[in-house]
Design an enzyme around this catalytic site. Structure first.
Site, mmCIF file in Angstrom:
data_model
loop_
_atom_site.group_PDB
_atom_site.id
_atom_site.type_symbol
_atom_site.label_atom_id
_atom_site.label_comp_id
_atom_site.label_asym_id
_atom_site.label_seq_id
_atom_site.Cartn_x
_atom_site.Cartn_y
_atom_site.Cartn_z
ATOM 1 N N GLU B 60 0.198 9.255 -19.683
ATOM 2 C CA GLU B 60 0.232 8.187 -20.685
ATOM 3 C C GLU B 60 1.546 8.238 -21.450
ATOM 4 O OE1 GLU B 60 -2.342 10.205 -20.108
ATOM 5 O OE2 GLU B 60 -3.698 8.718 -19.218
ATOM 6 N N HIS B 129 -14.968 8.017 -23.606
ATOM 7 C CA HIS B 129 -14.744 6.667 -23.068
ATOM 8 C C HIS B 129 -15.234 5.608 -24.045
ATOM 9 C CE1 HIS B 129 -14.780 9.194 -19.460
ATOM 10 N NE2 HIS B 129 -14.059 8.257 -18.876
#
Ligand SMILES: Cc1ncc(C[n+]2csc(CCOP(=O)(O)OP(=O)(O)O)c2C)c(N)n1
Lengths: 414, 337
Positions: B60, B129
């Protein structure tokens, strides 16, 4: 089942330590210095697997006698070599004056390049206009050798009313898009992956321009370094990835970031990158290797990783006292010498320069730097004279100022 | 106007901007060939080629850092973080680099990037999540933060974000990705229905950043919500029968303070709803602003209904997610005060 009892040795943690500490005799006996001219110069389209040894050796051109020898010699004309000496001398003079300016309270902070002048000055000469550097804080040589006005550099250091960055950045954190110099971040390592992104963009647009990333030996431990290597390798970005190994990251010796690996350059091997080590105190060697890597990138052959083996002679910054963690005379013992003196001796040996001219030029440069300094100080220094307006503080956070910032600016009365 | 899911609307926004401007590039984990794990970028690589839409390494930090470099070059990268929960490795690049590049270089370098990421719970994603990290970004000068609640806005806001000259964090409530949501998190039937959630025009249009929308007019109390919580607030208003005015903030930074203040001055009451945890959440900012600007019009304390200050639990998701019941209780309490 084997029995684990008292006789089993306890584990112990390995914490690397430098060979010597203050009070000890400097010792670089473990630094293996190959003879100048002894490392071969492969073609730029070489398969990286064939030059794995280049990550462990040191490419050198200038020998002890001041001769330029071997396959990496001869990338510059006499005039260019003379210009290189002038750039390094200018940077050194600039450093001395700005260090003094900091001591005089004219700015908060300064970082010197002493001993590392060849790295950025020579690299800059291998680039073309339009290429982009993503530097860290010890590459002002890129600006000096790229003819960026010294007065602008000083205005930035003084955060005065003429500071091109309006007083928003720490001193020495220059930015000049026109001179191929990306805005410096104080967060170490971040620029390395950004350089790769810039290079990827150039390739996406089928451009001809390339990027160069810069990082210190200590900062290679940041994740950004590893991300940059992954991206550069994956997309074969036209980027030159430069590691300046000056032996010290503030008080932490390079072995802490390097760990057990042979060299910093060798980190490129896992990514399939051609990885070379070069004598960072040898202007001619730095230029030759930079030119090789730049040509690879320009010919769409992909990224190159270069480790510059050098030594940080000065303190890390004006806030640092190196005598607290290394022998005082360690820099004198550094086996690769002083980049300015080495190039000077080379030019003298070739009949192009003399000690008198060197002294005279030093004096001239001091005059030039002092003149620039006077010019800059007309615009103010950090705590005296003109400074950027408080209104400027609110500008430029976004292209268009959003209402909440407008309200805050009004509240501040500007 | 075609009916579409939010995923289709988001895809359409990228398609439209990529078609209009070659400088728009899209990349992220699984984004290229496969079209992303939520399929938001499906078909873009086939249409625009693999140098305009491509897969990235699982880094990321690398995705955002490379996007910043590309933006400095002159591209307009729109990158995907697979789940908002995974943006933290890139946090330094976003906060210290993207957000400040224009400022620190005095405009020499700018950072017109969009960082898209699915946020929020309601799909049993557990604590890795389901997070809603908006407050971590609204605290940062130089960023813009957007949260759409329907396909029309998602497309118009995303186009505006991609065309915006500054970095935009684009938080996509994944509960709304695939179909309608009636505000009841504990009724799984409609959760992943794959029925269009609403309509969105074909082609290019924008929904301006920094403008809220009144979703339901009312005179008794103002509810400030965004993303999934807009539907929860609507359900709560209907079920309690309270005449609530529901404002969908759409952009959290910069915030449309004017719409908020006008409404609260009219209703004299305010309930703030978000899914993220309570402490130092964006609701604190909203409550403070309402207090600063509407104090003499307030007839009740500003109430906050939010996720609890725990990580997002897997099995107890429905107890964590602020549903119509909790919002309804807050409405009743605020009215009674
Ligand atoms: C992310 C981050 N961590 C720590 C620092 C503080 N810091 C500034 S310079 C420095 C040492 C860097 O050493 P190196 O990369 O070897 O470069 P050198 O100073 O030797 O040129 C540290 C730790 C910082 N600026 N950014």
């Amino acid at each position: 089942m084997p029995e684990y009892g008292a006789e089993t040795a306890r584990l112990s943690l390995h914490v690397p330590e430098p060979e010597v500490r203050p009070g000890d005799t400097p010792d670089f006996s473990k630094v293996v210095i190959p003879k100048a001219g002894s490392v071969d110069r492969p073609p730029v389209d070489v398969d990286p697997r064939e030059i794995r040894d280049h990550a462990y050796s040191i490419i050198r051109v200038l020998n002890r006698d001041g001769d330029a020898v071997g396959p990496w010699a001869g990338t510059l004309t006499d005039d260019e070599v003379m210009e290189g000496l002038r750039h390094m001398m200018t940077l050194r003079t600039f450093d001395a004056r700005m260090l003094m300016a900091q001591r005089q309270g004219k700015t908060s902070f300064y970082m010197q390049h002493m001993g590392e002048e060849a790295v950025a000055c020579a690299f800059r000469k291998a680039l073309e206009p339009g290429d982009m550097n993503f530097p860290t804080y010890r590459q002002a040589g890129l600006l000096i050798a790229g003819d960026y006005p010294m007065v602008d550099m000083m205005n930035q250091i003084y955060s005065n009313e003429a500071d091109p960055l309006k007083g928003r950045q720490l001193p020495i954190m220059y930015s000049s898009k026109d001179h191929g110099f990306f805005s410096i971040s104080g967060n170490l390592g971040t620029q390395f992956i950004q350089a790769v992104g810039w290079a990827m963009a150039s390739a996406i647009k089928r451009d001809t321009r390339i990027a160069a990333g810069w990082i210190g030996d200590g900062s290679t431990a940041e994740s950004d370094f590893h991300a940059a290597l992954v991206f550069a390798s994956t997309y074969r970005a036209p980027v030159v990835l430069n590691i300046v190994n000056n032996q010290w990251a503030i008080s932490t010796y390079q072995g802490i970031a390097r760990g057990g690996s042979g060299t910093f350059a060798a980190r490129g091997h896992g990514f399939g990158l051609p990885s070379l080590r070069v004598d960072g105190n040898d202007y001619l060697a730095v230029h030759a290797v930079a030119k090789w890597a730049v040509e690879r990138a320009r010919r769409n052959l992909g990224p190159t990783l270069i480790e510059y083996v050098t030594y940080r002679v000065g303190a890390h910054s004006t806030s640092d006292d190196p005598s607290a963690y290394r022998p005082k005379t360690e820099s004198d013992a550094w086996p690769l010498g002083d980049p300015v003196i080495r190039l000077k001796n080379h030019l003298i040996k070739r009949g192009l320069w003399s000690d008198e001219r060197h002294k005279q030029t030093e004096a001239e440069f001091l005059d030039t730097v002092i003149a620039a300094q006077k010019e800059a100080e007309k615009h103010g220094t950090l705590h005296a004279g003109g400074k950027p307006s408080t209104r400027d503080m609110f500008e430029g956070v976004y292209e268009t100022m959003p209402p909440h910032l407008r309200r805050q600016r009004q509240k501040a009365g500007v | 106007m075609p009916r579409m899911t939010m995923i289709e609307a988001i895809r359409s926004a990228m398609d439209v901007t990529m078609g209009r401007d070659d400088n728009v590039v899209v990349f992220g984990e699984d984004v290229g060939y496969f079209g992303g794990v939520f399929r938001c970028t499906a078909g873009l690589q086939q249409k625009y080629g693999k140098t305009r839409c491509f897969d990235a390494p699982i880094s990321e930090l690398g995705i955002v850092g490379a996007a910043i470099g590309m933006a400095a070059y002159g591209l307009k990268p729109c990158v995907e973080i697979q789940f908002a929960d995974y943006v933290y490795p890139a946090y330094d690049q976003i906060v210290s680099e993207a957000a400040r590049l224009r400022y620190r270089s005095n405009g020499q370098f700018t950072c017109p990037i969009v960082i898209r990421m699915p946020t929020g719970g309601g799909i049993f994603g557990g604590q890795t999540h389901s997070q809603s990290p908006e407050a971590l970004f609204t605290h940062v000068s130089g960023l813009k933060v957007v949260v759409p609640s329907n396909p029309h806005d998602a497309k118009g806001l995303l186009i505006a974000a991609i065309e915006d000259p500054d970095p935009v964090i684009f938080l996509e409530p994944k509960r709304l990705y695939n179909g309608p949501f009636d505000g009841h998190h504990d009724r799984p039937v409609t959760a992943w229905s794959k029925h269009p959630l609403g309509e969105a025009p074909d082609g290019h249009y924008t929904v301006p950043l920094g403008k809220a929308e009144v979703r339901r007019a009312g005179s008794a109390v103002t509810v400030l919500a965004y993303g999934t919580m807009v539907y929860v607030a609507q359900a709560a208003a209907e079920e309690t029968g309270i005449d609530a005015e529901i404002i969908d903030l759409r952009t959290l930074l910069p915030l449309d303070l004017e719409t908020i203040v006008t409404s609260v001055k009219k209703t004299g009451r305010c309930v703030v709803v978000h899914e993220a945890t309570l402490t130092s959440g964006f609701g604190a900012e909203l409550a403070a602003l309402v207090q600063e600007h509407c104090f003499f019009h307030l007839e009740a304390p500003v109430a906050r209904v939010t996720g609890w200050d725990t990580p997002y639990p897997h099995a107890q998701e429905w107890d964590y997610f602020p549903g119509p019941k909790r919002v309804g209780e807050a409405l009743v309490e605020t009215m009674g005060a």
